[in-house]
Scaffold this motif. Structure first.
Motif, PDB file in Angstrom:
ATOM      1  N   ASP A 224      -2.325  42.000 -23.815  1.00 62.64           N
ATOM      2  CA  ASP A 224      -2.188  40.570 -24.062  1.00 62.64           C
ATOM      3  C   ASP A 224      -0.817  40.099 -23.606  1.00 62.64           C
ATOM      4  O   ASP A 224       0.094  40.891 -23.407  1.00 62.64           O
ATOM      5  N   VAL A 225      -0.675  38.791 -23.458  1.00 58.01           N
ATOM      6  CA  VAL A 225       0.605  38.195 -23.100  1.00 58.01           C
ATOM      7  C   VAL A 225       1.514  38.202 -24.326  1.00 58.01           C
ATOM      8  O   VAL A 225       1.118  37.787 -25.407  1.00 58.01           O
ATOM      9  N   LYS A 226       2.728  38.713 -24.150  1.00 60.30           N
ATOM     10  CA  LYS A 226       3.694  38.802 -25.242  1.00 60.30           C
ATOM     11  C   LYS A 226       4.870  37.900 -24.919  1.00 60.30           C
ATOM     12  O   LYS A 226       5.393  37.931 -23.805  1.00 60.30           O
ATOM     13  N   LYS A 227       5.314  37.062 -25.889  1.00 54.24           N
ATOM     14  CA  LYS A 227       6.383  36.103 -25.652  1.00 54.24           C
ATOM     15  C   LYS A 227       7.551  36.358 -26.599  1.00 54.24           C
ATOM     16  O   LYS A 227       7.359  36.823 -27.718  1.00 54.24           O
ATOM     17  N   GLU A 228       8.750  36.030 -26.149  1.00 52.54           N
ATOM     18  CA  GLU A 228       9.927  36.152 -26.997  1.00 52.54           C
ATOM     19  C   GLU A 228      11.030  35.244 -26.442  1.00 52.54           C
ATOM     20  O   GLU A 228      11.215  35.146 -25.233  1.00 52.54           O
ATOM     21  N   LEU A 229      11.749  34.580 -27.343  1.00 53.24           N
ATOM     22  CA  LEU A 229      12.915  33.794 -26.945  1.00 53.24           C
ATOM     23  C   LEU A 229      14.095  34.737 -26.756  1.00 53.24           C
ATOM     24  O   LEU A 229      14.404  35.538 -27.637  1.00 53.24           O
ATOM     25  N   ILE A 230      14.749  34.655 -25.604  1.00 54.41           N
ATOM     26  CA  ILE A 230      15.874  35.525 -25.274  1.00 54.41           C
ATOM     27  C   ILE A 230      17.110  34.672 -25.025  1.00 54.41           C
ATOM     28  O   ILE A 230      17.037  33.636 -24.368  1.00 54.41           O
ATOM     29  N   ASP A 231      18.240  35.115 -25.552  1.00 48.47           N
ATOM     30  CA  ASP A 231      19.511  34.434 -25.340  1.00 48.47           C
ATOM     31  C   ASP A 231      20.286  35.176 -24.247  1.00 48.47           C
ATOM     32  O   ASP A 231      20.739  36.297 -24.450  1.00 48.47           O
ATOM     33  N   PHE A 232      20.409  34.556 -23.075  1.00 44.34           N
ATOM     34  CA  PHE A 232      21.189  35.125 -21.976  1.00 44.34           C
ATOM     35  C   PHE A 232      22.591  34.512 -22.003  1.00 44.34           C
ATOM     36  O   PHE A 232      22.863  33.537 -21.305  1.00 44.34           O
TER      37      PHE A 232
ATOM     38  N   GLY B  27      24.142  32.599 -24.174  1.00 47.72           N
ATOM     39  CA  GLY B  27      24.174  31.181 -24.516  1.00 47.72           C
ATOM     40  C   GLY B  27      23.117  30.344 -23.825  1.00 47.72           C
ATOM     41  O   GLY B  27      22.962  29.170 -24.145  1.00 47.72           O
ATOM     42  N   LYS B  28      22.394  30.936 -22.887  1.00 51.21           N
ATOM     43  CA  LYS B  28      21.312  30.214 -22.209  1.00 51.21           C
ATOM     44  C   LYS B  28      19.979  30.807 -22.671  1.00 51.21           C
ATOM     45  O   LYS B  28      19.719  31.983 -22.442  1.00 51.21           O
ATOM     46  N   GLU B  29      19.175  29.990 -23.328  1.00 52.37           N
ATOM     47  CA  GLU B  29      17.922  30.487 -23.876  1.00 52.37           C
ATOM     48  C   GLU B  29      16.784  30.355 -22.870  1.00 52.37           C
ATOM     49  O   GLU B  29      16.730  29.405 -22.084  1.00 52.37           O
ATOM     50  N   ALA B  30      15.874  31.313 -22.918  1.00 54.97           N
ATOM     51  CA  ALA B  30      14.666  31.255 -22.098  1.00 54.97           C
ATOM     52  C   ALA B  30      13.562  31.985 -22.843  1.00 54.97           C
ATOM     53  O   ALA B  30      13.820  32.820 -23.711  1.00 54.97           O
ATOM     54  N   GLU B  31      12.332  31.648 -22.514  1.00 59.89           N
ATOM     55  CA  GLU B  31      11.182  32.340 -23.084  1.00 59.89           C
ATOM     56  C   GLU B  31      10.680  33.361 -22.073  1.00 59.89           C
ATOM     57  O   GLU B  31      10.269  33.005 -20.979  1.00 59.89           O
TER      58      GLU B  31
ATOM     59  N   HIS C 259      19.391  30.402 -12.726  1.00 55.68           N
ATOM     60  CA  HIS C 259      18.251  29.475 -12.673  1.00 55.68           C
ATOM     61  C   HIS C 259      17.948  28.848 -14.031  1.00 55.68           C
ATOM     62  O   HIS C 259      16.915  28.186 -14.179  1.00 55.68           O
ATOM     63  N   LEU C 260      18.842  29.067 -15.001  1.00 55.12           N
ATOM     64  CA  LEU C 260      18.583  28.548 -16.346  1.00 55.12           C
ATOM     65  C   LEU C 260      19.366  27.288 -16.675  1.00 55.12           C
ATOM     66  O   LEU C 260      19.253  26.776 -17.785  1.00 55.12           O
ATOM     67  N   ASP C 261      20.180  26.804 -15.744  1.00 52.83           N
ATOM     68  CA  ASP C 261      20.934  25.583 -16.006  1.00 52.83           C
ATOM     69  C   ASP C 261      19.983  24.409 -16.143  1.00 52.83           C
ATOM     70  O   ASP C 261      19.219  24.097 -15.219  1.00 52.83           O
ATOM     71  N   GLU C 262      20.002  23.787 -17.309  1.00 50.28           N
ATOM     72  CA  GLU C 262      19.123  22.648 -17.577  1.00 50.28           C
ATOM     73  C   GLU C 262      19.853  21.350 -17.253  1.00 50.28           C
ATOM     74  O   GLU C 262      21.052  21.224 -17.528  1.00 50.28           O
ATOM     75  N   PRO C 263      19.188  20.344 -16.677  1.00 50.29           N
ATOM     76  CA  PRO C 263      19.837  19.046 -16.476  1.00 50.29           C
ATOM     77  C   PRO C 263      20.185  18.425 -17.820  1.00 50.29           C
ATOM     78  O   PRO C 263      19.461  18.603 -18.788  1.00 50.29           O
ATOM     79  N   GLU C 264      21.323  17.730 -17.872  1.00 49.87           N
ATOM     80  CA  GLU C 264      21.756  17.123 -19.126  1.00 49.87           C
ATOM     81  C   GLU C 264      20.777  16.029 -19.522  1.00 49.87           C
ATOM     82  O   GLU C 264      20.350  15.203 -18.713  1.00 49.87           O
TER      83      GLU C 264
END
Length: 463
Positions: free
Chosen positions: A38-46, A48-52, A159-164
């Motif tokens: 199955d697909v497994k998901k987790e929030l990861i902190d790189f 200070g930059k979060e991604a799923e 690639h995790l920089d989010e626009p303000e």
């Protein structure tokens, strides 16, 4: 928040990389191909930059089960923002890998070709053989040795920089109003504990339809479903919003008799227990088309062990072996310790009556987090002791001075007594029944603890 999907054929190290990112063992890893299904998901902190991060099952078409796993992996890639495609660096480039990599490249998203199991400089030469993929971003790493994983992480972070986010005036006013509404005049949060998140564990023996039930509850094919017993190994979780509550469903691995648990299923059983520690409510799924078994009773015992709220779900009701009254009568006889749990009949396959579960979940959670006013609670206790006096203990009178609820999830009540050891468990059960008759506590355990005044609140007796 950006989503990152990890794809690749079975046994290339996807789950190990997933765990490396998380800095803890979340996904089950094994030398057996096809461990992740199955697909497994987790929030990861790189930093200070979060991604799923999304760990997908191995891409393989050898069986119907694995073709379903492959479809889930492709779906994950399509909704992801960043794609990591992993290959086994100890093998020669595979035509299937190349074909799928090109297909993923055409999605127009940042994609990295990750060549795993390159354990030293000498093996680096093999990585160059994968240059024929034409990947713009190629990383030769060893997850097990943590070799050059940092370079991959730096690429991800780029690639995790989010626009303000710029709020329009109306949006800003609404946001400020919502923020203020969470606090009282003294600036204190109105709720000490967040009661808007509900953890729901779906438990049962193998092949009773837990994953089908999860899909029906979500309204989408989220979990892999197969007639093969033991398809779900990693606990699968997914969130939905029901009214003002966030409900996280956890589809746990199906449990077998101890003698039949083999290999990675032993670890899966441990993971199931970890999930139950975090859950609030259990959906105990039983197969109405088969007789109740001793294993069903043992699994139901986990609900009692972890003091969870509970709804008993009789699945496959369209193939039931008997009438509702007959099955429920046997169920109540065998599961006496869950006499307070409501029963609902469904067919996950046809989705019949599945929608009733969400309403029932909210009701059970309300009872699971219920706080009984002290005055009303003591009135019930007083009337109960008048109707049936507490038996003496070693020739001495036993009195309950007062009762007070000191905890929720589930409700726990201290019975302050002059001789707490003199309150027999049968009398505690009587008091519990009296409380249930006066307050709606359907679906939740109720724990009564005899104590002396000033005694620490440690559990030493329960209902």
């Amino acid at each position: 928040m950006k989503k990152i999907a990890i794809l690749g054929q079975p046994n290339v190290g996807k789950s190990s990389l997933f765990n490396r990112f998380a800095k803890r063992r979340i996904a089950i890893t094994s030398d057996m191909a096809g461990t992740t299904r199955d697909v497994k998901k987790e929030l990861i902190d790189f930093d200070g930059k979060e991604a799923e991060i999304v760990d997908t099952g191995g891409i393989d078409e050898s069986t119907e089960l694995f073709r379903s796993v492959k479809n889930k992996a492709i779906e994950a890639a399509e909704i992801a923002d960043i794609i990591i495609y992993m290959v086994n660096g100890k093998s020669l480039p595979d035509g299937r890998d190349k074909q799928l990599f090109y297909k993923l490249q055409s999605l127009g998203k940042p994609i990295a070709l990750v060549i795993n199991k390159i354990d030293n400089d000498k093996e680096e030469e093999r990585a160059w053989e994968f240059s024929e993929f034409g990947a713009q971003n190629q990383f030769a790493i060893s997850v097990s040795h943590n070799r050059r994983v940092g370079q991959l992480i730096e690429w991800i972070k780029s690639h995790l920089d989010e626009p303000e986010l710029v709020l329009e005036l109306d949006d800003e006013d609404d946001a400020l109003e919502n923020l203020i509404s969470r606090f009282d005049e003294s600036g204190t949060l109105k709720e000490e504990e967040n009661l808007n998140e509900i953890g729901v564990a779906i438990i049962g023996r193998t092949n009773v339809g837990k994953s089908s039930l999860l899909n029906a509850l979500l309204g989408s094919e989220r979990a892999v479903v197969s007639d093969v017993a033991g398809t779900t190994i990693d606990p699968v979780d997914e969130k939905i919003i029901v009214k003002d509550k966030t409900v996280t469903f956890i589809d746990t691995a199906g449990l077998r008799r101890r003698g039949k648990i083999q290999g990675i299923e032993r670890y899966a059983l441990g993971r199931t227990r970890q999930m139950l520690e975090k859950a609030d409510i259990a959906l105990l799924v039983l197969d109405a088309s088969a007789p109740l078994s001793e294993l069903d009773e043992k699994i139901a015992g986990l609900v009692d062990e972890y003091k969870l709220g509970c709804i008993i779900v009789l699945n496959k009701w369209d193939e039931a072996l008997g009438t509702y009254d007959e099955i429920v009568e046997e169920l109540r006889y065998r599961f006496k310790f869950l006499s307070w749990a409501p029963v609902i009949t469904v067919s996950a396959k046809s989705k019949k009556r599945v929608h009733k579960i969400t309403d029932m979940l909210l009701k059970v959670y309300e009872n699971y987090t219920r706080h009984i006013p002290t005055r009303e609670l003591n009135d019930v206790i007083k009337n109960a002791t008048i109707k049936h006096h507490i038996p003496s203990f070693k020739g001495k009178a036993v009195n309950i001075l007062f009762a007070s609820q000191y905890e929720i999830k589930p409700p726990k009540i201290a019975l302050i007594s002059n001789r707490p050891k003199g309150i027999h468990f049968s009398y505690i059960r009587y008091l519990s029944n009296q409380i249930r008759e006066n307050f709606d506590l359907e679906g939740t355990p109720l724990i009564l603890i005899p104590k002396k005044r000033g005694e620490r609140e440690e559990d030493n007796s329960e209902d």
